[in-house]
Design a protein around this motif. Structure first.
Motif, PDB file in Angstrom:
ATOM      1  N   ARG A 277       1.111  -0.976  -0.043  1.00 16.63           N
ATOM      2  CA  ARG A 277       0.339   0.525  -0.298  1.00 16.63           C
ATOM      3  C   ARG A 277       0.785   1.369   0.010  1.00 16.63           C
ATOM      4  N   ILE A 278       2.091   1.514   0.607  1.00 17.93           N
ATOM      5  CA  ILE A 278       3.040   2.262   0.836  1.00 17.93           C
ATOM      6  C   ILE A 278       2.964   2.891  -0.628  1.00 17.93           C
ATOM      7  N   THR A 279       4.263   1.546  -1.248  1.00 16.50           N
ATOM      8  CA  THR A 279       4.609   1.966  -2.604  1.00 16.50           C
ATOM      9  C   THR A 279       3.290   1.704  -3.664  1.00 16.50           C
ATOM     10  N   ALA A 280       2.179   1.263  -3.549  1.00 15.97           N
ATOM     11  CA  ALA A 280       1.337   1.127  -4.772  1.00 15.97           C
ATOM     12  C   ALA A 280       1.405   2.385  -6.103  1.00 15.97           C
ATOM     13  N   LYS A 281       1.345   1.455  -7.063  1.00 22.27           N
ATOM     14  CA  LYS A 281       0.916   2.829  -7.653  1.00 22.27           C
ATOM     15  C   LYS A 281      -0.702   3.028  -8.602  1.00 22.27           C
ATOM     16  N   PRO A 282      -0.845   4.178  -9.035  1.00 22.69           N
ATOM     17  CA  PRO A 282      -2.393   4.431  -8.753  1.00 22.69           C
ATOM     18  C   PRO A 282      -3.112   3.491 -10.175  1.00 22.69           C
ATOM     19  N   ARG A 283      -4.165   3.114 -10.507  1.00 22.59           N
ATOM     20  CA  ARG A 283      -4.860   2.300 -11.009  1.00 22.59           C
ATOM     21  C   ARG A 283      -4.779   1.011 -10.274  1.00 22.59           C
ATOM     22  N   THR A 284      -3.694   0.626  -8.976  1.00 26.99           N
ATOM     23  CA  THR A 284      -3.769  -0.536  -8.601  1.00 26.99           C
ATOM     24  C   THR A 284      -4.512  -0.666  -7.124  1.00 26.99           C
ATOM     25  N   LYS A 285      -5.131  -1.672  -7.001  1.00 23.88           N
ATOM     26  CA  LYS A 285      -5.903  -2.032  -5.616  1.00 23.88           C
ATOM     27  C   LYS A 285      -5.352  -1.248  -4.374  1.00 23.88           C
TER      28      LYS A 285
ATOM     29  N   GLU B  63      -7.417   6.202  -8.966  1.00 20.20           N
ATOM     30  CA  GLU B  63      -7.016   6.473 -11.165  1.00 20.20           C
ATOM     31  C   GLU B  63      -6.222   7.772 -10.937  1.00 20.20           C
ATOM     32  N   LEU B  64      -6.256   8.845 -10.021  1.00 22.29           N
ATOM     33  CA  LEU B  64      -5.702  10.306  -9.411  1.00 22.29           C
ATOM     34  C   LEU B  64      -4.050   9.960  -9.423  1.00 22.29           C
ATOM     35  N   SER B  65      -3.278  10.459  -9.628  1.00 22.58           N
ATOM     36  CA  SER B  65      -1.519  10.418  -9.776  1.00 22.58           C
ATOM     37  C   SER B  65      -1.512  10.952  -8.343  1.00 22.58           C
TER      38      SER B  65
END
Ligand code: SAM
Length: 283
Positions: A162-170, A267-269
């Motif tokens: 969760r800390i390192t996740a990129k947008p559009r991932t769970k 979806e937001l960066s």
């Protein structure tokens, strides 16, 4: 005996009757090769003061001192661990400060004292029950650049994602935005459950986090916290609906930020969240 002249961790745990307490998130490491590897992943520790939360019987503390840390300042909630840690203090005179108490309530800058000319790094195998709260405490301080140069932290693997996740991932959520808005982070390596006594149910990960300077257009921290809470509070809804929980019509500031009202939080960066938070204040 190890090269630091101290007994194996399993002996220490037995000697001081440190049967693990679930309420304190206690899963102890016992392998000094592993804790030295964690210490090394925090970079060169010479001339570095380490702030450690939850030293427990001291496996990571010993790894840090063996790896050349100038000093370790450690906060431990469990009074049963203090005598075990005194043995490490005796082996490393003037290099280990132990404070008994709740890390969530500590004024770290006061505990560390004069750090002039030194790096300050947070390195810890965090108790899973307060790990996220501590990270939020450190990453949302009003003052940025912060009092530490880096964080090297053990979390449950899922929290690390969760800390390192990129947008559009769970896994992408409020924690990802609050951390990545102010720092670069990556998963350093995984630690299997069998490395701990008792073994937890899940794999853990070492996460490396390095603060960066705030961009010029960074919103006030509190505003970013409020906007991300509203957006991810109802993450399946479109922003035009989820942001209504802010108590104002969100359409004007969504438009001003150039963000589609039909977009969803995931979806937001990071940059878009910062822009949205800025426009929310100007609404
Ligand atoms: N560092 C040790 C190791 O790697 O073996 C122990 C890690 S264990 C996962 C977490 C430690 O944090 C325990 O020693 C526990 O007592 C301590 N702890 C739990 N809650 C705490 C809090 N709020 N403040 C300080 N220490 C806490």
């Amino acid at each position: 005996m190890y090269e630091d002249g101290l007994p194996p961790l399993r002996e220490t745990i037995e000697k001081y009757g440190l049967n693990a307490k679930k309420s304190l998130g206690q899963n102890f490491l016992t392998d000094l090769n592993l804790t030295c590897k964690i210490a090394r992943s925090a970079g060169n520790l010479e001339n570095t003061i380490i702030y450690e939360v939850g030293p427990g019987p001291g496996a990571l503390t010993r790894g840090l001192l063996m790896s050349g840390a100038k000093k370790v300042v450690a906060v431990e909630m469990d009074p049963r661990c203090i005598d075990a840690l005194k043995e490490i203090q005796a082996a490393y005179p003037n290099k280990l400060d132990v404070i008994q108490g709740d890390a969530l309530k500590m004024d770290e800058i006061a505990l560390i004292g004069n750090a002039e000319g030194c790096d300050v790094k947070i390195v810890a195998n965090l108790p899973y029950n307060v790990g996220t709260a501590l990270l939020i405490k450190w990453m949302t301080g009003d003052k940025w650049t912060p009092w530490f140069n880096s964080l090297t932290l053990m979390f449950q693997k899922e929290v690390g994602q969760r800390i390192t996740a990129k947008p559009r991932t769970k896994a992408y959520g409020r924690l990802s935005v609050l951390c990545q808005a102010r720092a670069k982070s990556y998963v350093n390596f995984d630690v299997p459950a069998r490395a701990f006594i008792p073994p937890p149910k899940v794999t853990s990960s070492i996460i490396s986090i390095t603060p960066h300077d705030e961009p010029e257009n960074y919103p006030p921290q509190k505003t970013l916290e409020i906007v991300t809470a509203a957006a991810f509070g109802q993450r399946r809804k479109m922003l035009r609906a989820s942001l209504k929980s802010l108590g104002v019509n969100p359409l004007p500031f969504l438009a001003q930020a150039g963000i589609k009202e039909t977009a969803r939080a995931e979806e937001l960066s990071i940059e878009e969240f910062c822009r949205l938070a800025k426009c929310y204040i100007l609404k």
